[in-house]
Scaffold this active site. Structure first.
Site, short mmCIF file in Angstrom:
data_model
loop_
_atom_site.label_atom_id
_atom_site.label_comp_id
_atom_site.label_asym_id
_atom_site.label_seq_id
_atom_site.Cartn_x
_atom_site.Cartn_y
_atom_site.Cartn_z
N LEU A 53 0.81 -1.22 0.00
CA LEU A 53 0.00 0.00 0.00
C LEU A 53 0.85 1.28 0.00
CD1 LEU A 53 -2.82 -1.04 2.53
CD2 LEU A 53 -2.74 -1.35 0.04
N HIS A 57 -3.44 4.19 -2.61
CA HIS A 57 -4.42 3.30 -1.97
C HIS A 57 -5.10 4.01 -0.78
CE1 HIS A 57 -1.50 0.12 -3.52
NE2 HIS A 57 -2.63 -0.26 -4.05
N GLN A 81 -5.67 -12.80 -12.31
CA GLN A 81 -5.54 -11.60 -13.15
C GLN A 81 -4.12 -11.41 -13.68
OE1 GLN A 81 -6.77 -8.97 -9.79
NE2 GLN A 81 -5.29 -7.54 -10.67
N GLU A 169 -8.68 5.77 -10.38
CA GLU A 169 -8.64 6.06 -11.82
C GLU A 169 -7.28 5.68 -12.42
OE1 GLU A 169 -9.79 10.13 -12.35
OE2 GLU A 169 -11.92 9.67 -12.05
N GLN A 174 -10.08 -0.65 -15.59
CA GLN A 174 -10.62 -1.54 -14.56
C GLN A 174 -11.87 -0.94 -13.92
OE1 GLN A 174 -8.23 -3.78 -11.44
NE2 GLN A 174 -8.72 -1.94 -10.28
P1 AMP Z 1 -3.98 -2.55 -6.55
O1 AMP Z 1 -3.49 -2.87 -5.20
O2 AMP Z 1 -2.90 -2.14 -7.51
O3 AMP Z 1 -4.93 -3.57 -7.12
O4 AMP Z 1 -4.84 -1.22 -6.38
C1 AMP Z 1 -5.95 -1.18 -5.51
C2 AMP Z 1 -6.76 0.05 -5.83
O5 AMP Z 1 -5.96 1.22 -5.61
C3 AMP Z 1 -7.21 0.09 -7.29
O6 AMP Z 1 -8.54 0.56 -7.34
C4 AMP Z 1 -6.25 1.07 -7.90
O7 AMP Z 1 -6.76 1.73 -9.04
C5 AMP Z 1 -6.02 2.04 -6.76
N1 AMP Z 1 -4.76 2.75 -6.95
C6 AMP Z 1 -3.53 2.22 -7.16
N2 AMP Z 1 -2.62 3.20 -7.36
C7 AMP Z 1 -3.30 4.37 -7.27
C8 AMP Z 1 -2.92 5.75 -7.41
N3 AMP Z 1 -1.67 6.12 -7.69
N4 AMP Z 1 -3.86 6.69 -7.25
C9 AMP Z 1 -5.16 6.33 -6.99
N5 AMP Z 1 -5.58 5.06 -6.86
C10 AMP Z 1 -4.67 4.10 -7.01
#
Ligand code: AMP
Length: 300
Positions: A53, A57, A81, A169, A174
Site C-alpha cells: 500500500l 491506496h 488476473q 482512476e 478496470q
Molecule cells: P492494486 O493494489 O494495484 O490492485 O490497487 C488497488 C486500488 O488502488 C485500485 O482501485 C487502484 O486503481 C487504486 N490505486 C492504485 N494506485 C493508485 C494511485 N496512484 N492513485 C489512486 N488510486 C490508485
C-alpha cells in the site's frame, strides 16, 4: 467504529494497548462480521487491493471513511488476473506494514482472504459480460486479465456486501469494467472512482514502483509527460495523429512502449475525431526494464 465485540480477541490488532483495527483472516470471519454490521444497519465502504500500500491506496481508504460508517480494505494478490507467472511471483508483498498504514489512517477492518476463501474449487473464472471493455488496451495486452479482476471483485463483493466500493482512476479501464460488471450482475453497490495520486515528479504511484531503480524512476516520468503533451496536442490534431506523434517520442527513450491510445471514457474505443460533449482519455503502458507501468489522463 472501533468496537471489537464482533470478533475473537486474536483478530484484533493491538498497538500500545489500544484496540484499533480488526483483522479478518478468512471467509467465515468476514461473513459473520458483515452480518453483524448489516444487522445494525451500518453503511459499509469497501476498498479491494493487492497490498504493498501507498498514498494512492490510502486516498481511497480516506474517502471511504468519509462516506461510510464502516470501512473494510481487502488485501489479496489475485492469481487469475496475472497472465505472467513471473509478474505474479515478483509482486511485492508487505502485509505487516500494510496493516500499520491502514490502522494509521483509521481503517476499521482489513480482510486477508486465503486462496481457498476466494477460489474454493480451483482458480476458475466466472462468466460475466464485460461488453468488450475487457478486450482493448490492458485487455488486449494481458489476455484474461479483466476476467480475473471481475471474478475476484465479484466474489469479494458477495462476501463483504458493501454499500459503496472505491477504485482508483489509475486503473481507469478496470474502473469501467467493474461498473459494467455491477450492471451485468444487477448488484446494488455504488462504484466510486478516485483521482490518481502522483509522486512530485508526476509518476503515478504504484506498488510496482518499489522495483524501479532511481535511474528508471527519473526516466519513467516520460509516461506522464507524454500524457500532458497529448492533452496539448488535442487543440490541433485528431486522435490518430496524436497517437503517432507520442509513439515517436518513445523511439528515443529507454522505456519500451507497449501501447499509447486515446479512447472515449465510456466505450474505451478510439474515435476518428473528437466530439463536443464527450470525454476522452489518453492511456499508456510501458516497460521500465522488467517493470510494467501504466498511466492515463483525461485530455478532453
Ligand atoms: P492494486 O493494489 O494495484 O490492485 O490497487 C488497488 C486500488 O488502488 C485500485 O482501485 C487502484 O486503481 C487504486 N490505486 C492504485 N494506485 C493508485 C494511485 N496512484 N492513485 C489512486 N488510486 C490508485
Amino acid at each position: 467504529m472501533k468496537c471489537s465485540t464482533f470478533a475473537s480477541f486474536s483478530n484484533i490488532l493491538i498497538i500500545k494497548f489500544t484496540i484499533v483495527m480488526l483483522v479478518l483472516k478468512n471467509k467465515q470471519e468476514v461473513t459473520d462480521f458483515i452480518q453483524s454490521l448489516k444487522y445494525k444497519g451500518l453503511t459499509i465502504g469497501f476498498v479491494p487491493t493487492m497490498g504493498a500500500l501507498h498514498s494512492g491506496h490510502l486516498s481511497l481508504i480516506k474517502k471511504s471513511i468519509e462516506d461510510n460508517q464502516y470501512t473494510i480494505c481487502s488485501i489479496f494478490v489475485n492469481p487469475t488476473q496475472f497472465n505472467n507467472l513471473m509478474d505474479l511471483e515478483k509482486y511485492p508483498r508487505t502485509e505487516d506494514s500494510d496493516i500499520e498504514k491502514l490502522n494509521a489512517v483509521g481503517c476499521d477492518a482489513v480482510y486477508l482472504p486465503k486462496i481457498e476463501d476466494i477460489y474454493p474449487k480451483g482458480t476458475e473464472i466466472d462468466p460475466i459480460d464485460l461488453k468488450g471493455l475487457n478486450s482493448v488496451m490492458e485487455g488486449a495486452s494481458r489476455p484474461g486479465h479483466f476476467e480475473g479482476v471481475a471474478t475476484v471483485v465479484k466474489r469479494l463483493f458477495l462476501q463483504t456486501q458493501p454499500t459503496n466500493a472505491y477504485f482508483g482512476e489509475k486503473d481507469f479501464q478496470q474502473l469501467q469494467v467493474i461498473k459494467q460488471m455491477v450492471k451485468d450482475l444487477n448488484l446494488s453497490i455504488n462504484i466510486i472512482g478516485i483521482p490518481i495520486k502522483r509522486e512530485e515528479n508526476g509518476l503515478a504511484m504504484s506498488s510496482r514502483n518499489i522495483r524501479l531503480s532511481q535511474d528508471y524512476i527519473n526516466k519513467s516520468t516520460i509516461l506522464y509527460k507524454s500524457l500532458i503533451q497529448a492533452k496539448e496536442l488535442v487543440k490541433y490534431h485528431n486522435p490518430k495523429e496524436i497517437i503517432k506523434i507520442i509513439k515517436k517520442i518513445f523511439n528515443n527513450s529507454d522505456l519500451k512502449l507497449e501501447y499509447f491510445n486515446i479512447a472515449d471514457e465510456e466505450s474505451l474505443l478510439t474515435p476518428e475525431e473528437f466530439l463536443q460533449g464527450t470525454h476522452y482519455r489518453a492511456f499508456i503502458a510501458a516497460y521500465a526494464g522488467d517493470v510494467r507501468l501504466i498511466d492515463n489522463l483525461r485530455i478532453l
